[in-house]
Motif scaffolding. Structure first.
Motif, PDB file in Angstrom:
ATOM      1  N   TYR A 191       9.281  33.256 -37.438  1.00 33.96           N
ATOM      2  CA  TYR A 191       9.748  32.066 -36.732  1.00 33.96           C
ATOM      3  C   TYR A 191      11.037  32.283 -35.947  1.00 33.96           C
ATOM      4  CZ  TYR A 191      11.574  27.343 -36.038  1.00 33.96           C
ATOM      5  OH  TYR A 191      12.092  26.202 -35.488  1.00 33.96           O
ATOM      6  N   LEU A 192      11.966  33.074 -36.469  1.00 39.87           N
ATOM      7  CA  LEU A 192      13.278  33.182 -35.848  1.00 39.87           C
ATOM      8  C   LEU A 192      13.270  33.754 -34.436  1.00 39.87           C
ATOM      9  CD1 LEU A 192      15.835  34.132 -38.651  1.00 39.87           C
ATOM     10  CD2 LEU A 192      15.410  31.948 -37.552  1.00 39.87           C
ATOM     11  N   PRO A 193      12.450  34.764 -34.107  1.00 46.63           N
ATOM     12  CA  PRO A 193      12.449  35.224 -32.705  1.00 46.63           C
ATOM     13  C   PRO A 193      12.131  34.102 -31.722  1.00 46.63           C
ATOM     14  CG  PRO A 193      11.347  36.824 -34.094  1.00 46.63           C
ATOM     15  CD  PRO A 193      11.614  35.636 -34.961  1.00 46.63           C
ATOM     16  N   THR A 194      11.149  33.270 -32.042  1.00 47.23           N
ATOM     17  CA  THR A 194      10.815  32.138 -31.165  1.00 47.23           C
ATOM     18  C   THR A 194      11.965  31.146 -31.101  1.00 47.23           C
ATOM     19  OG1 THR A 194       8.474  32.371 -31.756  1.00 47.23           O
ATOM     20  CG2 THR A 194       9.155  30.288 -30.771  1.00 47.23           C
ATOM     21  N   LEU A 195      12.600  30.895 -32.250  1.00 44.13           N
ATOM     22  CA  LEU A 195      13.714  29.951 -32.300  1.00 44.13           C
ATOM     23  C   LEU A 195      14.884  30.433 -31.449  1.00 44.13           C
ATOM     24  CD1 LEU A 195      15.132  27.455 -33.525  1.00 44.13           C
ATOM     25  CD2 LEU A 195      15.826  28.923 -35.424  1.00 44.13           C
ATOM     26  N   PHE A 196      15.285  31.681 -31.628  1.00 49.92           N
ATOM     27  CA  PHE A 196      16.420  32.206 -30.876  1.00 49.92           C
ATOM     28  C   PHE A 196      16.131  32.238 -29.378  1.00 49.92           C
ATOM     29  CE2 PHE A 196      18.144  33.770 -34.899  1.00 49.92           C
ATOM     30  CZ  PHE A 196      19.497  33.625 -34.675  1.00 49.92           C
ATOM     31  N   ASN A 197      14.922  32.658 -29.001  1.00 47.84           N
ATOM     32  CA  ASN A 197      14.593  32.732 -27.579  1.00 47.84           C
ATOM     33  C   ASN A 197      14.566  31.346 -26.931  1.00 47.84           C
ATOM     34  OD1 ASN A 197      14.349  35.542 -27.500  1.00 47.84           O
ATOM     35  ND2 ASN A 197      12.200  35.484 -28.128  1.00 47.84           N
ATOM     36  N   SER A 198      14.006  30.365 -27.632  1.00 50.61           N
ATOM     37  CA  SER A 198      13.946  29.011 -27.070  1.00 50.61           C
ATOM     38  C   SER A 198      15.333  28.391 -26.968  1.00 50.61           C
ATOM     39  CB  SER A 198      13.028  28.127 -27.919  1.00 50.61           C
ATOM     40  OG  SER A 198      13.543  27.977 -29.233  1.00 50.61           O
ATOM     41  N   GLN A 199      16.163  28.598 -27.997  1.00 46.79           N
ATOM     42  CA  GLN A 199      17.513  28.051 -27.958  1.00 46.79           C
ATOM     43  C   GLN A 199      18.359  28.738 -26.890  1.00 46.79           C
ATOM     44  OE1 GLN A 199      18.572  25.483 -29.507  1.00 46.79           O
ATOM     45  NE2 GLN A 199      17.228  25.170 -31.235  1.00 46.79           N
ATOM     46  N   ALA A 200      18.173  30.050 -26.725  1.00 48.23           N
ATOM     47  CA  ALA A 200      18.936  30.783 -25.708  1.00 48.23           C
ATOM     48  C   ALA A 200      18.545  30.351 -24.306  1.00 48.23           C
ATOM     49  CB  ALA A 200      18.720  32.287 -25.877  1.00 48.23           C
ATOM     50  N   SER A 201      17.259  30.075 -24.077  1.00 47.08           N
ATOM     51  CA  SER A 201      16.824  29.641 -22.750  1.00 47.08           C
ATOM     52  C   SER A 201      17.387  28.275 -22.389  1.00 47.08           C
ATOM     53  CB  SER A 201      15.297  29.610 -22.694  1.00 47.08           C
ATOM     54  OG  SER A 201      14.772  28.648 -23.602  1.00 47.08           O
ATOM     55  N   ARG A 202      17.668  27.447 -23.402  1.00 49.69           N
ATOM     56  CA  ARG A 202      18.212  26.110 -23.145  1.00 49.69           C
ATOM     57  C   ARG A 202      19.735  26.106 -23.059  1.00 49.69           C
ATOM     58  NH1 ARG A 202      14.834  22.151 -27.294  1.00 49.69           N
ATOM     59  NH2 ARG A 202      12.736  22.522 -26.446  1.00 49.69           N
TER      60      ARG A 202
END
Length: 283
Positions: A191-202
Motif C-alpha cells: 500500500y505505501l508506494p501508492t500512498l507516497f506517490n499519490s500524496q507526492a503528486s498532490r
C-alpha cells in the motif's frame, strides 16, 4: 476488547504515538544516518520500492545531506526532548491500558534506557529487511521480525512501566503485536508506494510527511489494538485459571453496554456531520 480499546481512547492514543514518533524519531534517524553514514531516505525508498514523485518527495524530506553540519547544542536538546516525549507517550499507553499510577518524568531513567533499546531494535530490523526483504512482499523478513518485535514490545512494557508489569502479564500482548505487526508490514509493502506517490503528486515534498504520518498511525494503531487485546486475553486466562466464569447476564450486560456506546458515538458523529453540512449550505 472493544470496550478496553474505547476506554483508553484507542484512536487518539494511536495518533498521539504517531505524532510523537514523527517529531521525535524522524530527526534522530536523519541525524544518525548523516553522522554514521548511509541515508535514511534511500533505505525507505529501497524498502518500499518507491519510484517517481514518491521517491523524490522522500529524498527531499528525509535526506541527511548537510544535517551533520547543522548539529548544535539546541538541536541536540530538541532531539532529547522530542525522543523523551515519544517514550512518555508509549509509557502512557501501558499505564492506561493496565490501569497503573502515572509516573510521568519520574520514569525518565527507564525512558532513556528504552530509547537506547529502540535504536538497537531499529538497527536489528533494518538489517533483517536488508538481508531478507528482497522476496515477494517481504514475507520472510516479516516472519523473522515477528518474534523480535514481540520480544521488544514485552521489554518495552516492562521497562516503561518501571517493572510494575511482569513478562507473564505482557506475553499475550507481545505475541499478538508480533503477529499483527508482521501482517501490517506486508500490507504496507503493497500500500505505501501508492500512498507516497499519490500524496507526492498532490502536495510535493509535504506529501512524504503526510504519507509518513499515515503509515505511522497504522503501525501505532496495530500496537494499541494489540495492547487492548493482550490485556483482555491475560485477564481471561487468569479468570479461567482461578475457575471464575462470568454469568450469562453479565456477558449480556457488557455486550449491551458496548453496543450502546457505539450507537451513541455514531449518532453524535451523524448529528455533528448534519450540523456542519447545514452550516456549509448557509455560507
Amino acid at each position: 476488547m472493544i470496550n478496553r480499546f474505547q476506554k483508553i481512547v484507542g484512536f487518539d492514543r494511536s495518533m498521539a504515538l504517531a505524532s510523537s514518533a514523527l517529531t521525535g524519531l524522524a530527526p534522530l534517524l536523519i541525524l544518525s544516518s548523516a553522522v554514521l553514514g548511509g541515508d535514511i531516505a534511500d533505505q525507505v525508498i529501497q524498502r518500499y520500492g518507491l519510484t517517481g514523485g514518491g521517491a523524490d518527495a522522500v529524498r527531499a524530506v528525509f535526506s541527511g545531506e548537510g544535517a551533520s553540519a547543522g548539529v548544535s547544542v539546541f538541536s541536540v536538546i530538541f532531539l532529547a526532548i522530542s525522543t523523551l516525549s515519544f517514550a512518555r507517550a508509549a509509557q502512557r499507553l501501558f499505564e492506561q491500558n493496565w490501569e497503573l499510577k502515572p509516573l510521568s518524568v519520574r520514569n525518565t531513567r527507564n525512558s532513556l534506557g528504552w530509547i537506547v533499546s529502540l535504536a538497537c531494535y531499529a538497527a536489528a530490523t533494518g538489517a533483517l529487511v536488508a538481508a531478507l526483504g528482497r522476496g515477494r512482499l517481504g514475507l520472510v523478513a516479516a516472519a523473522c521480525e515477528a518474534p523480535l518485535t514481540g520480544a521488544f514490545l514485552i521489554w518495552s512494557g516492562w521497562i516503561l512501566s518501571a517493572r510494575r508489569l511482569t513478562v507473564r502479564s505482557l506475553l499475550p500482548f507481545g505475541i499478538t503485536a508480533g503477529v499483527l505487526t508482521a501482517a501490517y508490514s506486508v500490507a504496507a509493502t503493497v500500500y505505501l508506494p501508492t500512498l507516497f506517490n499519490s500524496q507526492a503528486s498532490r502536495y510535493g515534498a509535504a506529501g512524504a510527511v503526510f504519507g509518513t504520518v499515515s503509515a505511522l498511525f497504522g503501525a501505532m494503531l496495530v500496537i494499541v489494538v494489540s495492547a487492548a487485546l493482550g490485556r483482555e486475553v491475560r485477564d481471561e486466562l487468569d479468570r479461567i485459571r482461578q475457575g471464575r466464569r462470568p454469568s450469562d447476564d453479565e456477558v449480556r450486560r457488557q455486550w449491551d453496554s458496548i453496543v450502546e456506546q457505539t450507537r451513541s458515538r455514531w449518532r453524535a458523529n451523524r448529528k455533528q456531520g448534519g450540523r456542519k453540512k447545514a452550516e456549509d449550505r448557509g455560507n
